[in-house]
Write a protein that holds these residues in place. Structure first.
Motif, PDB file in Angstrom:
ATOM      1  N   LYS A 263       0.859  -1.177   0.000  1.00 53.27           N
ATOM      2  CA  LYS A 263       0.000   0.000   0.000  1.00 53.27           C
ATOM      3  C   LYS A 263       0.900   1.232   0.000  1.00 53.27           C
ATOM      4  O   LYS A 263       1.770   1.371   0.868  1.00 53.27           O
ATOM      5  N   ALA A 264       0.716   2.114  -0.968  1.00 52.93           N
ATOM      6  CA  ALA A 264       1.575   3.291  -1.116  1.00 52.93           C
ATOM      7  C   ALA A 264       0.781   4.572  -0.934  1.00 52.93           C
ATOM      8  O   ALA A 264      -0.243   4.771  -1.590  1.00 52.93           O
ATOM      9  N   LEU A 265       1.253   5.431  -0.044  1.00 60.28           N
ATOM     10  CA  LEU A 265       0.645   6.731   0.205  1.00 60.28           C
ATOM     11  C   LEU A 265       1.650   7.813  -0.156  1.00 60.28           C
ATOM     12  O   LEU A 265       2.827   7.710   0.199  1.00 60.28           O
ATOM     13  N   ILE A 266       1.202   8.853  -0.843  1.00 56.35           N
ATOM     14  CA  ILE A 266       2.124   9.913  -1.250  1.00 56.35           C
ATOM     15  C   ILE A 266       1.552  11.291  -0.949  1.00 56.35           C
ATOM     16  O   ILE A 266       0.363  11.537  -1.137  1.00 56.35           O
ATOM     17  N   PHE A 267       2.439  12.181  -0.469  1.00 58.38           N
ATOM     18  CA  PHE A 267       2.113  13.588  -0.262  1.00 58.38           C
ATOM     19  C   PHE A 267       2.634  14.376  -1.456  1.00 58.38           C
ATOM     20  O   PHE A 267       3.822  14.283  -1.789  1.00 58.38           O
ATOM     21  N   LEU A 268       1.756  15.141  -2.096  1.00 54.16           N
ATOM     22  CA  LEU A 268       2.152  15.920  -3.269  1.00 54.16           C
ATOM     23  C   LEU A 268       2.280  17.400  -2.931  1.00 54.16           C
ATOM     24  O   LEU A 268       1.399  17.975  -2.284  1.00 54.16           O
ATOM     25  N   GLN A 269       3.384  17.995  -3.398  1.00 59.79           N
ATOM     26  CA  GLN A 269       3.567  19.439  -3.279  1.00 59.79           C
ATOM     27  C   GLN A 269       2.774  20.139  -4.375  1.00 59.79           C
ATOM     28  O   GLN A 269       2.100  21.140  -4.146  1.00 59.79           O
ATOM     29  N   ARG A 270       2.879  19.589  -5.591  1.00 60.11           N
ATOM     30  CA  ARG A 270       2.167  20.164  -6.735  1.00 60.11           C
ATOM     31  C   ARG A 270       0.757  19.584  -6.803  1.00 60.11           C
ATOM     32  O   ARG A 270       0.566  18.400  -6.538  1.00 60.11           O
ATOM     33  N   GLU A 271      -0.199  20.421  -7.163  1.00 57.51           N
ATOM     34  CA  GLU A 271      -1.601  20.001  -7.145  1.00 57.51           C
ATOM     35  C   GLU A 271      -2.239  20.056  -8.531  1.00 57.51           C
ATOM     36  O   GLU A 271      -3.448  20.209  -8.656  1.00 57.51           O
TER      37      GLU A 271
END
Length: 214
Positions: free
Chosen positions: A77-85
């Motif tokens: 299971k992979a969770l990612i925080f994005l700076q660009r939206e």
């Protein structure tokens, strides 16, 4: 999070430390990394169940890390925080296999993004909050011509998956059995030519098969 192993990766060492010390993660942590290569080495050595990463890394790229990690271990299971939206970046993260996508700007808003993402993906759902779904569907790709189009019921199932619902929850919502839900999910995956339910949901969103902002 019981009996689950977690790997955390972030360019920002302060953020990395804070995530590693987060109560749901601390007892399950098997490694922390600041680069793509380090994270992949930890994965191959410790076989984590959950990967949490930022988009920006000291070396490498968080979205590429998700793709490589999922290719190595599809059950991860992979969770990612994005700076660009932007729609392009959100779609890229989803198509790389991210089961949970969050915007860094959502941290501290009181919406509980991170804990909700952990809880939802840990229980078998995907976590794409409304802001992420809206970005993903803001610029859709050309809709494919399917030899066997999705039925309205199959689209209903996809909508539920996008909301992070598990099979039993989908069954309750649509007044059908869990076995019927499994059958619909299997058929959708086959019709769309994708590898799993997460990618079926992503395909439906990014190709305009599901209405925007669902």
């Amino acid at each position: 999070m019981a009996n689950k192993k977690v790997l955390v990766c972030s360019k920002n060492r302060l953020t990395l430390t804070a995530l590693c010390l987060c109560t749901p993660i601390l007892q399950s942590l098997v490694g922390g990394a600041t680069t793509e290569d380090e994270a992949l080495q930890v994965q191959q050595k410790n076989h984590p169940d959950i990967l949490i990463t930022s988009e920006d890394l000291e070396s490498g790229y968080g979205i590429r890390l998700v793709e490589k990690a999922k290719n190595y271990s599809p059950e991860l299971k992979a969770l990612i925080f994005l700076q660009r939206e932007t729609p392009e970046v959100v779609q890229e993260a989803m198509e790389a296999g991210a089961d949970g996508v969050m915007f860094i700007s959502s941290i501290g808003t009181g919406d509980g993004d991170f804990i909700n993402a952990l809880s939802t993906t840990n229980s078998g759902g995907i976590y794409y909050p409304r802001s992420v779904r809206e970005a993903a569907t803001a610029k859709v790709k050309s809709a494919p011509v399917l030899v066997d189009p999705l039925s309205e019921r199959e689209l209903d199932v996809i909508r539920c998956i996008i909301r992070g619902m598990r099979n039993i929850e989908i069954a309750d919502a649509l007044f059908i059995s869990s076995e019927t839900v499994k059958s619909h999910v299997s058929t959708v995956i086959q019709k769309l030519g994708v590898r799993d339910r997460t990618q079926a949901a992503v395909f439906a969103m990014t190709h305009g098969l599901i209405e925007a902002g669902i």
